[in-house]
Design a protein around this motif. Sequence first.
Motif, PDB file in Angstrom:
ATOM      1  N   ILE A  83      -9.772   7.742  18.558  1.00  0.00           N
ATOM      2  CA  ILE A  83     -10.404   8.879  19.153  1.00  0.00           C
ATOM      3  C   ILE A  83      -9.768   9.177  20.514  1.00  0.00           C
ATOM      4  CG2 ILE A  83     -12.526   9.735  20.216  1.00  0.00           C
ATOM      5  CD1 ILE A  83     -14.145   8.583  18.245  1.00  0.00           C
ATOM      6  N   CYS A  84      -9.544  10.366  20.691  1.00  0.00           N
ATOM      7  CA  CYS A  84      -8.810  11.151  21.791  1.00  0.00           C
ATOM      8  C   CYS A  84      -9.949  11.989  22.522  1.00  0.00           C
ATOM      9  CB  CYS A  84      -7.390  12.008  21.497  1.00  0.00           C
ATOM     10  SG  CYS A  84      -6.918  12.808  23.035  1.00  0.00           S
ATOM     11  N   VAL A  85     -10.088  11.516  23.870  1.00  0.00           N
ATOM     12  CA  VAL A  85     -11.146  12.144  24.686  1.00  0.00           C
ATOM     13  C   VAL A  85     -10.822  13.151  25.394  1.00  0.00           C
ATOM     14  CG1 VAL A  85     -13.285  11.790  26.125  1.00  0.00           C
ATOM     15  CG2 VAL A  85     -12.739  10.038  24.526  1.00  0.00           C
ATOM     16  N   VAL A 100       1.403  15.254  17.986  1.00  0.00           N
ATOM     17  CA  VAL A 100       2.111  13.749  18.085  1.00  0.00           C
ATOM     18  C   VAL A 100       0.772  12.788  17.882  1.00  0.00           C
ATOM     19  CG1 VAL A 100       1.407  13.575  20.760  1.00  0.00           C
ATOM     20  CG2 VAL A 100       3.228  12.242  19.692  1.00  0.00           C
ATOM     21  N   PHE A 101      -0.315  13.323  17.725  1.00  0.00           N
ATOM     22  CA  PHE A 101      -1.671  12.701  17.659  1.00  0.00           C
ATOM     23  C   PHE A 101      -2.180  12.887  16.272  1.00  0.00           C
ATOM     24  CE2 PHE A 101      -6.262  11.888  18.375  1.00  0.00           C
ATOM     25  CZ  PHE A 101      -6.367  10.697  18.477  1.00  0.00           C
ATOM     26  N   LYS A 102      -2.701  11.695  15.799  1.00  0.00           N
ATOM     27  CA  LYS A 102      -2.767  11.920  14.122  1.00  0.00           C
ATOM     28  C   LYS A 102      -4.460  11.704  13.955  1.00  0.00           C
ATOM     29  CE  LYS A 102       1.477  12.576  13.025  1.00  0.00           C
ATOM     30  NZ  LYS A 102       2.024  13.905  12.885  1.00  0.00           N
ATOM     31  N   GLY A 103      -5.307  10.966  15.038  1.00  0.00           N
ATOM     32  CA  GLY A 103      -6.313  10.750  15.070  1.00  0.00           C
ATOM     33  C   GLY A 103      -7.495  11.945  14.938  1.00  0.00           C
ATOM     34  N   ARG A 104      -8.711  11.553  15.463  1.00  0.00           N
ATOM     35  CA  ARG A 104      -9.640  12.409  15.781  1.00  0.00           C
ATOM     36  C   ARG A 104      -9.964  12.744  17.285  1.00  0.00           C
ATOM     37  NH1 ARG A 104     -13.366  10.460  10.613  1.00  0.00           N
ATOM     38  NH2 ARG A 104     -12.147  11.758   9.180  1.00  0.00           N
ATOM     39  N   VAL A 140      -9.742   4.076  21.997  1.00  0.00           N
ATOM     40  CA  VAL A 140     -10.312   5.477  22.764  1.00  0.00           C
ATOM     41  C   VAL A 140      -9.218   5.810  23.646  1.00  0.00           C
ATOM     42  CG1 VAL A 140     -12.027   6.569  24.012  1.00  0.00           C
ATOM     43  CG2 VAL A 140     -12.868   4.738  22.416  1.00  0.00           C
ATOM     44  N   ILE A 141      -8.556   6.908  23.348  1.00  0.00           N
ATOM     45  CA  ILE A 141      -7.213   7.283  24.331  1.00  0.00           C
ATOM     46  C   ILE A 141      -8.199   8.449  25.293  1.00  0.00           C
ATOM     47  CG2 ILE A 141      -5.224   8.384  24.512  1.00  0.00           C
ATOM     48  CD1 ILE A 141      -4.822   7.490  21.528  1.00  0.00           C
ATOM     49  N   LEU A 142      -8.273   8.209  26.502  1.00  0.00           N
ATOM     50  CA  LEU A 142      -8.835   9.230  27.270  1.00  0.00           C
ATOM     51  C   LEU A 142      -7.521  10.064  27.956  1.00  0.00           C
ATOM     52  CD1 LEU A 142     -10.977   6.617  29.473  1.00  0.00           C
ATOM     53  CD2 LEU A 142     -11.742   8.169  27.514  1.00  0.00           C
ATOM     54  N   LYS A 165     -10.940  -1.091  23.124  1.00  0.00           N
ATOM     55  CA  LYS A 165      -9.668  -0.769  23.600  1.00  0.00           C
ATOM     56  C   LYS A 165      -9.633   0.964  24.238  1.00  0.00           C
ATOM     57  CE  LYS A 165      -4.598  -0.582  22.550  1.00  0.00           C
ATOM     58  NZ  LYS A 165      -3.789  -0.816  21.441  1.00  0.00           N
ATOM     59  N   VAL A 166      -9.398   0.687  25.527  1.00  0.00           N
ATOM     60  CA  VAL A 166      -9.368   2.020  26.186  1.00  0.00           C
ATOM     61  C   VAL A 166      -8.087   2.411  26.643  1.00  0.00           C
ATOM     62  CG1 VAL A 166     -10.562   3.777  27.612  1.00  0.00           C
ATOM     63  CG2 VAL A 166     -12.118   2.020  26.226  1.00  0.00           C
TER      64      VAL A 166
END
Lengths: 197, 197
Positions: A83-85, A100-104, A140-142, A165-166
């Motif tokens: 998850i990209c926040v 480049v980001f494949k998630g949500r 979780v990608i901030l 994992k943040v």
Amino acid sequence: MSNDTDDLDNLIALMAKLPGLGPRSARRAVLHMIKKRGLVLLPLAEAMHRVGTTARECLNCGNIGTKDICDICESPKRATGEICVVEDVADLWAMERSQVFKGRYHVLGGTLSALDAIGPDELRIPKLLDRIKVEDISEVILALGATIDGQTTAHYIADQLPGVKVTSLAQGVPVGGELDYLDDGTITAALNARKAL
Amino acid sequence: MSNDTDDLDNLIALMAKLPGLGPRSARRAVLHMIKKRGLVLLPLAEAMHRVGTTARECLNCGNIGTKDICDICESPKRATGEICVVEDVADLWAMERSQVFKGRYHVLGGTLSALDAIGPDELRIPKLLDRIKVEDISEVILALGATIDGQTTAHYIADQLPGVKVTSLAQGVPVGGELDYLDDGTITAALNARKAL
């Protein structure tokens, strides 16, 4: 000038309130639109009406779409566990453009701000914590701004997620950036995060 | 991204074509409008639709209004015998804001330009000559830009009107202008047109 120009004045006043436009540029834009009535003005009126009646926030992530759950949240391909926040829908669009980001995503709707009295409940932070319990999240990608409020928000969220994992976006020299034009903070961050070639 | 965002992309693309806006500012403006849907987006759609269906050029002077003959041309108070010739409706609006001119206007719709192949018939010059024959005109005030094309157009019009009093706006130091920031041409014009105190 009498009511002959009321509609025009009203349109100019509304346009002048948009970010990036003022009274002068609104007048220029309106004259341009009137000259290109069939190509610009009427299609724009129609497009605004459509978006105004159909656009809504995704109930899951806060992205803007036309359905209760947006395409990204609905697509099984995007269920990568990441998850990209982001702060805002504009940031989500910027991430999507880079492809480049494949998630949500999860759109907070702003950052924590003591000055503006914006706490976690004013943002979409409780919903984020819910999602992490329900969805199968590995990281979780901030992707928050490198501002004081952005970093405060990032640390607050990381504190709420023990055992998850943040990560956050790397700081450093932007692509095409010249050192001479960079601020000290960026140079310091880039030096501290230097990598072996 | 699938057709979920087609309407949004279409609206952004249309907004990005307006003068003064590009892709980035169009995206910002659209997000702002969606956030303020009831206050901005839907009223703007409605205002554009109204202007798009009602706005027309005055058959007499070229001003933009909602009737065949605009309020200024119709008002008996504006029959002062003075016609102010401007390039564009934006210039007419600028003159009206200053509230100093009490007569009527004539909007050329541009300037003569050899480069762009714009001759007198591409502009509203024949209609101006007609008006001067029909209306009771005592003075034609040329309020054209101090550019080469503007001044060429001014001289062309003056040549077409023998026996009519033709004037043009004074050139000089703008109000609030500092000499240090003025170009040589303006300083030369201001010095040549100096007045006794």
